[in-house]
Scaffold this motif. Structure first.
Motif, PDB file in Angstrom:
ATOM      1  N   THR A  14      20.199 -13.756  25.067  1.00 21.29           N
ATOM      2  CA  THR A  14      19.988 -12.333  25.316  1.00 21.29           C
ATOM      3  C   THR A  14      21.155 -11.738  26.094  1.00 21.29           C
ATOM      4  O   THR A  14      21.832 -12.424  26.855  1.00 21.29           O
ATOM      5  CB  THR A  14      18.705 -12.076  26.136  1.00 21.29           C
ATOM      6  N   ARG A  92      14.147  -3.160  15.999  1.00 20.55           N
ATOM      7  CA  ARG A  92      14.755  -4.368  15.419  1.00 20.55           C
ATOM      8  C   ARG A  92      15.899  -3.899  14.536  1.00 20.55           C
ATOM      9  O   ARG A  92      15.872  -2.794  14.007  1.00 20.55           O
ATOM     10  CB  ARG A  92      13.727  -5.122  14.577  1.00 20.55           C
ATOM     11  N   GLY A 109      18.126  -8.953  15.214  1.00 20.83           N
ATOM     12  CA  GLY A 109      17.864  -8.974  16.651  1.00 20.83           C
ATOM     13  C   GLY A 109      17.001  -7.795  17.059  1.00 20.83           C
ATOM     14  O   GLY A 109      16.737  -6.891  16.259  1.00 20.83           O
ATOM     15  N   THR A 110      16.516  -7.827  18.295  1.00 22.24           N
ATOM     16  CA  THR A 110      15.653  -6.767  18.802  1.00 22.24           C
ATOM     17  C   THR A 110      16.262  -6.164  20.062  1.00 22.24           C
ATOM     18  O   THR A 110      16.753  -6.892  20.921  1.00 22.24           O
ATOM     19  CB  THR A 110      14.255  -7.326  19.136  1.00 22.24           C
ATOM     20  N   TYR A 128      19.150  -6.991  24.612  1.00 25.35           N
ATOM     21  CA  TYR A 128      19.291  -7.371  23.208  1.00 25.35           C
ATOM     22  C   TYR A 128      18.949  -8.841  23.070  1.00 25.35           C
ATOM     23  O   TYR A 128      19.474  -9.676  23.797  1.00 25.35           O
ATOM     24  CB  TYR A 128      20.731  -7.138  22.721  1.00 25.35           C
ATOM     25  N   ALA A 129      18.066  -9.174  22.147  1.00 23.23           N
ATOM     26  CA  ALA A 129      17.708 -10.578  21.925  1.00 23.23           C
ATOM     27  C   ALA A 129      17.853 -10.915  20.447  1.00 23.23           C
ATOM     28  O   ALA A 129      17.334 -10.203  19.583  1.00 23.23           O
ATOM     29  CB  ALA A 129      16.275 -10.835  22.378  1.00 23.23           C
ATOM     30  N   PHE A 130      18.562 -11.987  20.168  1.00 25.51           N
ATOM     31  CA  PHE A 130      18.611 -12.469  18.790  1.00 25.51           C
ATOM     32  C   PHE A 130      17.243 -13.041  18.436  1.00 25.51           C
ATOM     33  O   PHE A 130      16.561 -13.614  19.280  1.00 25.51           O
ATOM     34  CB  PHE A 130      19.664 -13.568  18.644  1.00 25.51           C
ATOM     35  N   ASP A 131      16.870 -12.915  17.167  1.00 23.76           N
ATOM     36  CA  ASP A 131      15.588 -13.466  16.737  1.00 23.76           C
ATOM     37  C   ASP A 131      15.568 -14.983  16.894  1.00 23.76           C
ATOM     38  O   ASP A 131      14.543 -15.561  17.206  1.00 23.76           O
ATOM     39  CB  ASP A 131      15.310 -13.100  15.280  1.00 23.76           C
ATOM     40  N   ASP A 135      20.219 -16.805  13.933  1.00 25.93           N
ATOM     41  CA  ASP A 135      20.705 -15.427  13.830  1.00 25.93           C
ATOM     42  C   ASP A 135      21.969 -15.241  14.662  1.00 25.93           C
ATOM     43  O   ASP A 135      22.917 -14.593  14.246  1.00 25.93           O
ATOM     44  CB  ASP A 135      19.626 -14.445  14.299  1.00 25.93           C
ATOM     45  N   MET A 136      21.939 -15.824  15.854  1.00 27.18           N
ATOM     46  CA  MET A 136      23.102 -15.719  16.729  1.00 27.18           C
ATOM     47  C   MET A 136      24.318 -16.365  16.068  1.00 27.18           C
ATOM     48  O   MET A 136      25.413 -15.807  16.060  1.00 27.18           O
ATOM     49  CB  MET A 136      22.760 -16.366  18.064  1.00 27.18           C
TER      50      MET A 136
END
Lengths: 165, 126
Positions: A14, A92, A109-110, A128-131, A135-136
């Protein structure tokens, strides 16, 4: 300086940033809520954004593309999860094809954004958080020049093979 | 997060690509990459696995290292070979890229707010 703090959590994947703007909360909210204003800051000068659809309601979609110097277009989507005007927004986001349909296998990401006003200034906090870790990783690969990306694809494939004996 | 998709190409990139593909073009080197995923093998242990001299294996490892595909770490008398890129480094790179993108965005948000302060928008909510 508008950015107050920036935290990167490598384990949790994140990014958390806090920024403060010399403007009332409604004005800062409008930067997100008004597509013409959103276009003015979302993309860097080398990849300006054009917003095609903008429905800032829960379940609503935002479709846009970014245009490179060669005229290359990169389409993307956002899905509005929740809206609490003018205090909070959760969306998202990911990459899309030309008609705005989310592309499989692209990073998702969200973003959680909150706004708070104090003394005529507005503090914006964005998380910001990658799913997922995949994804990252995909984002890293996408930012790589095409040749490198191919090489990395080869490396991944060969690392998945058993060791010769 | 959608960030600038592709950075501009340059001469360094060409050289980097040459080294990468050269490194990957050899079966022994590809095998070394696979064996070194856990980072527990020394160059001499690796050399035992191939019908070639220690020096030849050392050369292969050097090619992989120049291409950024493995790193070497000295522990005591041994030099351990580890296949890169490792997950933490990639996570850091992804977050660095997000940070860069968002620093730019926040700066531009401030600019838009400042510009609109000097030339107020008219009639939008009227």
């Amino acid at each position: 300086m508008s950015v107050i703090s920036m935290e990167k959590d490598v384990e949790g994947l994140t990014l958390t940033l806090v920024a403060e703007f010399d403007a009332p909360i409604e004005r800062v909210w409008e930067l997100w809520a008004d597509p013409r204003l959103l276009e003015r800051w979302w993309g860097p000068p080398t990849y300006p954004a054009t917003v095609e659809d903008h429905d800032l309601r829960p379940g609503g979609r935002i479709r846009y593309h970014m245009t490179g110097r060669e005229g290359d277009r990169h389409h993307a989507w956002m899905e509005v999860v929740s809206v609490d005007r003018p205090r909070a927004l959760r969306v998202r986001e990911g990459f899309a094809d030309e008609s705005g349909v989310p592309l499989d296998g692209m990073p998702v990401g969200t973003m959680d954004v909150t706004f708070a006003e104090a003394g005529g200034r507005t503090r914006m906090e964005l998380r910001y958080a990658f799913d997922s870790r995949e994804d990252m990783e995909r984002l890293v690969e996408m930012g790589m020049p095409e040749g490198i990306r191919q090489a990395v694809g080869q490396i991944d494939a060969l690392l998945a093979e058993p060791v010769s004996s | 997060m959608v960030v600038s998709p592709v950075p501009p190409a340059d001469a360094d990139l060409d050289r980097e690509l040459d080294e990468l593909f050269h490194a990957l073009a050899d079966a022994t080197r590809r095998d070394i990459l696979r064996r070194s995923v856990d980072g527990e093998l020394s160059v001499s242990r690796l050399a035992d696995a191939y019908p070639m001299s220690f020096a030849a294996v050392q050369k292969h490892v050097a090619v992989l290292e120049r291409a950024g595909l493995v790193t070497k770490a000295r522990t005591g008398r041994e030099v351990l070979v580890r296949t890169d890129p490792d997950a933490v480094a990639r996570a850091r790179e992804a977050l660095d890229r997000l940070e860069l993108a968002w620093r730019g965005r926040v700066d531009r948000m401030a600019e838009v707010l400042a510009a609109d302060r000097t030339t107020p928008r008219r009639g939008r909510d009227a």
